[in-house]
Design an enzyme around this catalytic site. Structure first.
Site, PDB file in Angstrom:
ATOM      1  N   LYS A   1      36.998  75.587 -97.919  1.00 36.10           N
ATOM      2  CA  LYS A   1      37.202  75.900 -99.340  1.00 36.10           C
ATOM      3  C   LYS A   1      38.145  77.078 -99.573  1.00 36.10           C
ATOM      4  CE  LYS A   1      34.349  72.842-101.210  1.00 36.10           C
ATOM      5  NZ  LYS A   1      34.834  71.789-102.130  1.00 36.10           N
TER       6      LYS A   1
ATOM      7  N   GLU B   1      32.919  76.541-110.223  1.00 37.86           N
ATOM      8  CA  GLU B   1      31.639  75.841-110.067  1.00 37.86           C
ATOM      9  C   GLU B   1      31.351  75.765-108.578  1.00 37.86           C
ATOM     10  OE1 GLU B   1      34.011  73.198-108.085  1.00 37.86           O
ATOM     11  OE2 GLU B   1      34.522  74.155-109.992  1.00 37.86           O
TER      12      GLU B   1
ATOM     13  N   SER C   1      34.146  70.512 -91.581  1.00 37.76           N
ATOM     14  CA  SER C   1      34.623  71.237 -92.762  1.00 37.76           C
ATOM     15  C   SER C   1      33.924  72.563 -93.004  1.00 37.76           C
ATOM     16  CB  SER C   1      34.480  70.349 -94.004  1.00 37.76           C
ATOM     17  OG  SER C   1      33.143  69.894 -94.134  1.00 37.76           O
TER      18      SER C   1
END
Length: 405
Positions: free
Chosen positions: A94, A116, A383
């Site tokens: 991210k 969010e 990830s």
């Protein structure tokens, strides 16, 4: 066909019939400003230089490509490589997108950012980026997700972010997005919304993909250096789909490379108990764009469920819908039980605790590797790391949940 695939989206933000802009009129000016800022930035050598420097010195790129030798030997089939996005600063992919968007926010003169978050990793990444650049940061998070991701809530607070609990509806990711969009409408002049996945109104799906394509570009170079050929299969989990599209995009024109996105099968494909949009989903509009989503016959959004907060979402990024229609990417699902078993297996066999989201991709590799030959290669995007999920997983694995042992 490949040229059509890689040239998406069109000028209006459509990936074939998917994508577009479906937002209140009050947000159109902000989206146009963002589109112009992004188009100018991507052509600006100084923007690229600053972003690359941040990704190298602050974020920790490039990430390694790791051959999971013991897991490969245990399964007895294809070689399994892991793209180690879990080793990045903040613990997940991210941060790639958060750093790109914080630079855009600075470029647009915004002093405040909002986000969010479901699993909390995007919230942590945004809070980290905001701290790095001295910006005010507010993160919206469903109350249910705050309980199951308490560690990340604390991390965000230490980083200076205000974490706002959302209690409406299921109190998970969809509702957090709703609240973030309400905030943005109210504070549009001072605030940039750092949306965390390859979803929403144009330019977000394209922009987030492009900030994450570094995953696939690095993977392509690394596997060619290591094996002198491309992998036979790419695997990544798919919620909104940012880590997956980041891995897949640089390989789309390589026709001999299969790609599989793995959705959250939850407790099985029955209404309200999963988040696998391509298993019985339908075309609809949700939170800014047109795509596949889970809805009933009246068009009402269905409840979703996944053991992983980051995959617990009713819609999928529009580019994934397009790539599925084009037959370029296949989409499967892993159940909660399969993901938890993969979480446990990778931890014990390789000494790597994966995020529960990433464990869905690992579960697929565990399922298919024994059916492939030993000279074939699977590349799985790991990830994120599983620190945030250890307590939740332990309740299932050791404390009376579905998976034992």
């Amino acid at each position: 066909m490949s040229a059509t695939i890689t040239s998406q989206p069109d000028a209006t933000g459509h990936f074939g019939p998917y994508g577009g802009v479906f937002v209140p009129e009050t947000l159109m000016t902000a989206l146009e400003e963002l589109t112009h800022a992004y188009e100018a930035a991507r052509k600006d050598p100084e923007f690229r230089r600053e972003l690359n420097q941040l990704l190298t010195e602050f974020v920790g790129r490039p990430t390694p490509l790791y051959l999971a030798e013991r897991l490969t030997a245990q399964l007895g089939g294809a070689k399994i490589y892991l793209k180690r996005e879990d080793l990045l600063h903040t613990g997940a992919h991210k941060i790639n997108n958060a750093m790109g968007q914080i630079l855009l926010a600075k470029r647009m003169g915004k002093k405040r950012v909002i986000a969010e978050t479901g699993a909390g990793q995007h919230g942590v990444a945004t809070a980290t980026a905001a701290a790095r650049f001295g910006m005010e940061c507010v993160v919206y998070m469903g109350e249910v997700d705050m309980k199951r991701q308490a560690l990340n809530v604390t991390r965000m607070k230490f980083l200076g972010a205000k974490v706002v609990p959302v209690t409406a509806g299921q109190a998970t990711l969809k509702e957090a997005v709703n609240e973030a969009m309400r905030d943005w409408v109210t504070n549009v002049r001072s605030t940039h919304y750092i949306l965390g996945t390859a979803y929403g109104a144009h330019p977000y799906p394209m922009m987030v993909r492009n900030f994450h394509r570094v995953i696939g570009e690095e993977s392509r170079r690394q596997i060619l250096e290591r094996e002198e050929r491309l992998p036979d299969l790419l695997v990544a989990c798919v919620g909104g789909g940012s880590n997956a599209i980041g891995l897949f995009y640089p390989f789309l024109e390589d026709k001999n490379v299969r790609m599989v996105g793995v959705e959250a099968g939850g407790e099985g494909i029955k209404p309200g108990r999963h988040a696998a949009r391509f298993q019985g989903g339908k075309l609809g509009v949700l939170q800014g764009c047109k795509t596949f989503l889970l809805a009933n016959d009246d068009g009402q959004i269905e409840l979703t469920h996944s053991v992983s907060a980051g995959l617990d979402y009713a819609a999928v990024g529009p580019e994934h819908s397009f790539l599925r229609d084009a037959g370029r990417v296949e989409y499967d699902f892993a159940t909660d039980d399969e993901a938890l078993e993969a979480f446990k297996t990778l931890s014990k066999v390789e000494g790597i605790i994966p995020a529960l989201e990433s464990a869905h991709g690992v579960a697929h590799a565990i399922k298919v590797a024994p059916k492939m030959s030993k000279d074939q290669i699977i590349l799985v995007n790991l990830s994120g790391r599983g620190d945030k999920d250890v307590q939740q997983a332990a309740e299932f694995v050791f404390g009376g949940g579905a998976v034992k042992g």
